[in-house]
Design a protein around this motif. Structure first.
Motif, PDB file in Angstrom:
ATOM      1  N   VAL A   5       0.855  -1.185   0.000  1.00  0.00           N
ATOM      2  CA  VAL A   5       0.000   0.000   0.000  1.00  0.00           C
ATOM      3  C   VAL A   5       0.889   1.232   0.000  1.00  0.00           C
ATOM      4  CG1 VAL A   5      -1.775   1.296   1.195  1.00  0.00           C
ATOM      5  CG2 VAL A   5      -1.840  -1.212   1.215  1.00  0.00           C
ATOM      6  N   GLU A   6       0.752   2.038  -1.053  1.00  0.00           N
ATOM      7  CA  GLU A   6       1.524   3.277  -1.156  1.00  0.00           C
ATOM      8  C   GLU A   6       0.724   4.441  -0.583  1.00  0.00           C
ATOM      9  OE1 GLU A   6       2.292   1.148  -5.246  1.00  0.00           O
ATOM     10  OE2 GLU A   6       0.594   1.518  -3.920  1.00  0.00           O
ATOM     11  N   SER A   7       1.451   5.456  -0.137  1.00  0.00           N
ATOM     12  CA  SER A   7       0.835   6.698   0.326  1.00  0.00           C
ATOM     13  C   SER A   7       1.839   7.821   0.172  1.00  0.00           C
ATOM     14  CB  SER A   7       0.387   6.567   1.788  1.00  0.00           C
ATOM     15  OG  SER A   7       1.485   6.293   2.619  1.00  0.00           O
ATOM     16  N   GLY A   8       1.334   9.045   0.294  1.00  0.00           N
ATOM     17  CA  GLY A   8       2.222  10.203   0.297  1.00  0.00           C
ATOM     18  C   GLY A   8       2.224  11.025  -0.971  1.00  0.00           C
ATOM     19  N   GLY A   9       1.513  10.575  -1.998  1.00  0.00           N
ATOM     20  CA  GLY A   9       1.466  11.361  -3.219  1.00  0.00           C
ATOM     21  C   GLY A   9       0.656  12.626  -3.039  1.00  0.00           C
ATOM     22  N   GLY A  10       0.693  13.485  -4.056  1.00  0.00           N
ATOM     23  CA  GLY A  10      -0.078  14.714  -3.987  1.00  0.00           C
ATOM     24  C   GLY A  10       0.362  15.693  -5.043  1.00  0.00           C
ATOM     25  N   LEU A  11      -0.079  16.924  -4.874  1.00  0.00           N
ATOM     26  CA  LEU A  11       0.240  18.017  -5.784  1.00  0.00           C
ATOM     27  C   LEU A  11       1.269  18.914  -5.122  1.00  0.00           C
ATOM     28  CD1 LEU A  11      -0.322  19.768  -8.316  1.00  0.00           C
ATOM     29  CD2 LEU A  11      -2.194  20.825  -7.013  1.00  0.00           C
ATOM     30  N   VAL A  12       2.330  19.222  -5.851  1.00  0.00           N
ATOM     31  CA  VAL A  12       3.391  20.059  -5.310  1.00  0.00           C
ATOM     32  C   VAL A  12       3.930  20.950  -6.418  1.00  0.00           C
ATOM     33  CG1 VAL A  12       5.188  18.333  -5.751  1.00  0.00           C
ATOM     34  CG2 VAL A  12       5.512  20.010  -3.927  1.00  0.00           C
ATOM     35  N   GLN A  13       4.431  22.100  -6.059  1.00  0.00           N
ATOM     36  CA  GLN A  13       5.038  22.983  -7.052  1.00  0.00           C
ATOM     37  C   GLN A  13       6.453  22.518  -7.380  1.00  0.00           C
ATOM     38  OE1 GLN A  13       4.775  26.986  -5.439  1.00  0.00           O
ATOM     39  NE2 GLN A  13       2.863  27.349  -6.556  1.00  0.00           N
ATOM     40  N   ALA A  14       6.892  22.882  -8.567  1.00  0.00           N
ATOM     41  CA  ALA A  14       8.264  22.568  -8.974  1.00  0.00           C
ATOM     42  C   ALA A  14       9.245  23.104  -7.928  1.00  0.00           C
ATOM     43  CB  ALA A  14       8.557  23.171 -10.339  1.00  0.00           C
ATOM     44  N   GLY A  15      10.244  22.275  -7.628  1.00  0.00           N
ATOM     45  CA  GLY A  15      11.215  22.616  -6.594  1.00  0.00           C
ATOM     46  C   GLY A  15      10.847  22.107  -5.218  1.00  0.00           C
ATOM     47  N   GLY A  16       9.626  21.640  -5.074  1.00  0.00           N
ATOM     48  CA  GLY A  16       9.163  21.154  -3.780  1.00  0.00           C
ATOM     49  C   GLY A  16       9.566  19.718  -3.517  1.00  0.00           C
ATOM     50  N   SER A  17       9.062  19.192  -2.399  1.00  0.00           N
ATOM     51  CA  SER A  17       9.421  17.848  -1.961  1.00  0.00           C
ATOM     52  C   SER A  17       8.185  17.056  -1.579  1.00  0.00           C
ATOM     53  CB  SER A  17      10.352  17.922  -0.738  1.00  0.00           C
ATOM     54  OG  SER A  17      11.560  18.573  -1.046  1.00  0.00           O
ATOM     55  N   LEU A  18       8.294  15.750  -1.728  1.00  0.00           N
ATOM     56  CA  LEU A  18       7.292  14.806  -1.250  1.00  0.00           C
ATOM     57  C   LEU A  18       8.011  13.572  -0.733  1.00  0.00           C
ATOM     58  CD1 LEU A  18       4.477  14.792  -3.991  1.00  0.00           C
ATOM     59  CD2 LEU A  18       4.257  15.617  -1.644  1.00  0.00           C
ATOM     60  N   ALA A  91       3.671  11.619 -12.368  1.00  0.00           N
ATOM     61  CA  ALA A  91       3.391  10.234 -12.746  1.00  0.00           C
ATOM     62  C   ALA A  91       2.637   9.555 -11.607  1.00  0.00           C
ATOM     63  CB  ALA A  91       4.686   9.470 -13.019  1.00  0.00           C
ATOM     64  N   VAL A  92       2.151   8.368 -11.891  1.00  0.00           N
ATOM     65  CA  VAL A  92       1.694   7.485 -10.819  1.00  0.00           C
ATOM     66  C   VAL A  92       2.906   6.672 -10.379  1.00  0.00           C
ATOM     67  CG1 VAL A  92       0.151   5.610 -10.167  1.00  0.00           C
ATOM     68  CG2 VAL A  92      -0.635   7.382 -11.765  1.00  0.00           C
ATOM     69  N   TYR A  93       3.169   6.684  -9.089  1.00  0.00           N
ATOM     70  CA  TYR A  93       4.315   5.974  -8.533  1.00  0.00           C
ATOM     71  C   TYR A  93       3.834   4.664  -7.901  1.00  0.00           C
ATOM     72  CZ  TYR A  93       7.396   9.904  -9.377  1.00  0.00           C
ATOM     73  OH  TYR A  93       8.156  10.882  -9.995  1.00  0.00           O
ATOM     74  N   TYR A  94       4.518   3.594  -8.260  1.00  0.00           N
ATOM     75  CA  TYR A  94       4.152   2.261  -7.803  1.00  0.00           C
ATOM     76  C   TYR A  94       5.292   1.642  -6.993  1.00  0.00           C
ATOM     77  CZ  TYR A  94       0.541   2.461 -11.432  1.00  0.00           C
ATOM     78  OH  TYR A  94      -0.532   2.821 -12.215  1.00  0.00           O
ATOM     79  N   CYS A  95       4.910   0.942  -5.952  1.00  0.00           N
ATOM     80  CA  CYS A  95       5.851   0.179  -5.152  1.00  0.00           C
ATOM     81  C   CYS A  95       5.834  -1.267  -5.647  1.00  0.00           C
ATOM     82  CB  CYS A  95       5.432   0.254  -3.692  1.00  0.00           C
ATOM     83  SG  CYS A  95       6.465  -0.659  -2.541  1.00  0.00           S
ATOM     84  N   ASN A  96       7.007  -1.858  -5.714  1.00  0.00           N
ATOM     85  CA  ASN A  96       7.134  -3.249  -6.146  1.00  0.00           C
ATOM     86  C   ASN A  96       8.009  -3.989  -5.146  1.00  0.00           C
ATOM     87  OD1 ASN A  96       9.017  -5.332  -7.631  1.00  0.00           O
ATOM     88  ND2 ASN A  96       7.130  -5.258  -8.817  1.00  0.00           N
ATOM     89  N   ALA A  97       7.598  -5.202  -4.805  1.00  0.00           N
ATOM     90  CA  ALA A  97       8.388  -6.064  -3.926  1.00  0.00           C
ATOM     91  C   ALA A  97       8.686  -7.362  -4.655  1.00  0.00           C
ATOM     92  CB  ALA A  97       7.642  -6.342  -2.631  1.00  0.00           C
ATOM     93  N   LEU A 102       9.038 -13.648  -8.395  1.00  0.00           N
ATOM     94  CA  LEU A 102       7.741 -12.967  -8.469  1.00  0.00           C
ATOM     95  C   LEU A 102       7.861 -11.518  -8.038  1.00  0.00           C
ATOM     96  CD1 LEU A 102       5.440 -15.718  -6.906  1.00  0.00           C
ATOM     97  CD2 LEU A 102       5.821 -15.236  -9.330  1.00  0.00           C
ATOM     98  N   GLY A 103       7.051 -10.689  -8.648  1.00  0.00           N
ATOM     99  CA  GLY A 103       6.978  -9.288  -8.268  1.00  0.00           C
ATOM    100  C   GLY A 103       5.566  -8.928  -7.885  1.00  0.00           C
ATOM    101  N   TYR A 104       5.403  -8.212  -6.802  1.00  0.00           N
ATOM    102  CA  TYR A 104       4.100  -7.769  -6.333  1.00  0.00           C
ATOM    103  C   TYR A 104       4.032  -6.244  -6.438  1.00  0.00           C
ATOM    104  CZ  TYR A 104       3.713 -12.475  -4.479  1.00  0.00           C
ATOM    105  OH  TYR A 104       3.651 -13.840  -4.360  1.00  0.00           O
ATOM    106  N   TRP A 105       2.837  -5.752  -6.760  1.00  0.00           N
ATOM    107  CA  TRP A 105       2.644  -4.325  -7.003  1.00  0.00           C
ATOM    108  C   TRP A 105       1.611  -3.744  -6.057  1.00  0.00           C
ATOM    109  CZ3 TRP A 105       5.654  -1.807 -10.508  1.00  0.00           C
ATOM    110  CH2 TRP A 105       6.343  -2.593 -11.452  1.00  0.00           C
ATOM    111  N   GLY A 106       1.838  -2.485  -5.698  1.00  0.00           N
ATOM    112  CA  GLY A 106       0.815  -1.734  -5.017  1.00  0.00           C
ATOM    113  C   GLY A 106      -0.127  -1.101  -6.025  1.00  0.00           C
ATOM    114  N   GLN A 107      -1.089  -0.327  -5.515  1.00  0.00           N
ATOM    115  CA  GLN A 107      -2.102   0.262  -6.384  1.00  0.00           C
ATOM    116  C   GLN A 107      -1.644   1.580  -6.993  1.00  0.00           C
ATOM    117  OE1 GLN A 107      -1.998   0.675  -3.163  1.00  0.00           O
ATOM    118  NE2 GLN A 107      -2.373   2.844  -2.869  1.00  0.00           N
ATOM    119  N   GLY A 108      -0.564   2.134  -6.488  1.00  0.00           N
ATOM    120  CA  GLY A 108      -0.021   3.372  -7.028  1.00  0.00           C
ATOM    121  C   GLY A 108      -0.506   4.602  -6.290  1.00  0.00           C
ATOM    122  N   THR A 109       0.310   5.645  -6.340  1.00  0.00           N
ATOM    123  CA  THR A 109      -0.051   6.937  -5.756  1.00  0.00           C
ATOM    124  C   THR A 109       0.346   8.028  -6.741  1.00  0.00           C
ATOM    125  OG1 THR A 109       0.145   8.347  -3.783  1.00  0.00           O
ATOM    126  CG2 THR A 109       2.132   7.177  -4.460  1.00  0.00           C
TER     127      THR A 109
END
Length: 115
Positions: A5-18, A91-97, A102-109
């Motif tokens: 389960v991914e979290s932490g995505g959002g909208l940010v201005q250029a130069g910012g951080s997430l 982009a949509v960012y996905y976590c993979n384990a 085998l590779g498992y994927w999250g739903q993306g953020t």
């Protein structure tokens, strides 16, 4: 089976951080590499950063010096600190384990960087 389960995505201005987080559950004792991928509209999914269970890291050239991947093996979490964000990081960012072959994927953020 591994659930991510991914979290932490959002909208940010250029130069910012997430900071993105990915929480793993299930057969977590067997996880090897944990990797962040991203997929922008109309583009193929691409590897952003990866960390082994021993802590070795790899970064795509486009994020070197700006992004940092880290892993908490006790909590089975992986993080992606993203600094100096650019509109092209949108982009949509996905976590993979990876578990063996085998590779498992999250739903993306979603990460959106405005100019």
């Amino acid at each position: 089976q591994v659930q991510l389960v991914e979290s932490g995505g959002g909208l940010v201005q250029a130069g910012g951080s997430l900071r993105l987080s990915c929480a793993a559950s299930g057969s977590i004792f067997s996880i090897n590499d944990m990797t962040w991928y991203r997929q922008a509209p109309g583009k193929q999914r691409e590897l952003v950063a990866s960390v082994t269970n021993g802590g070795s890291t790899y970064y795509a050239d486009s994020v070197v010096g700006r992004f940092t991947i880290s892993r908490d093996n006790a909590k089975i979490m992986v993080y992606l600190q993203m600094n100096s964000l650019k509109p092209e990081d949108t982009a949509v960012y996905y976590c993979n384990a990876r578990v063996g072959a085998l590779g498992y994927w999250g739903q993306g953020t979603q990460v959106t960087v405005s100019s």
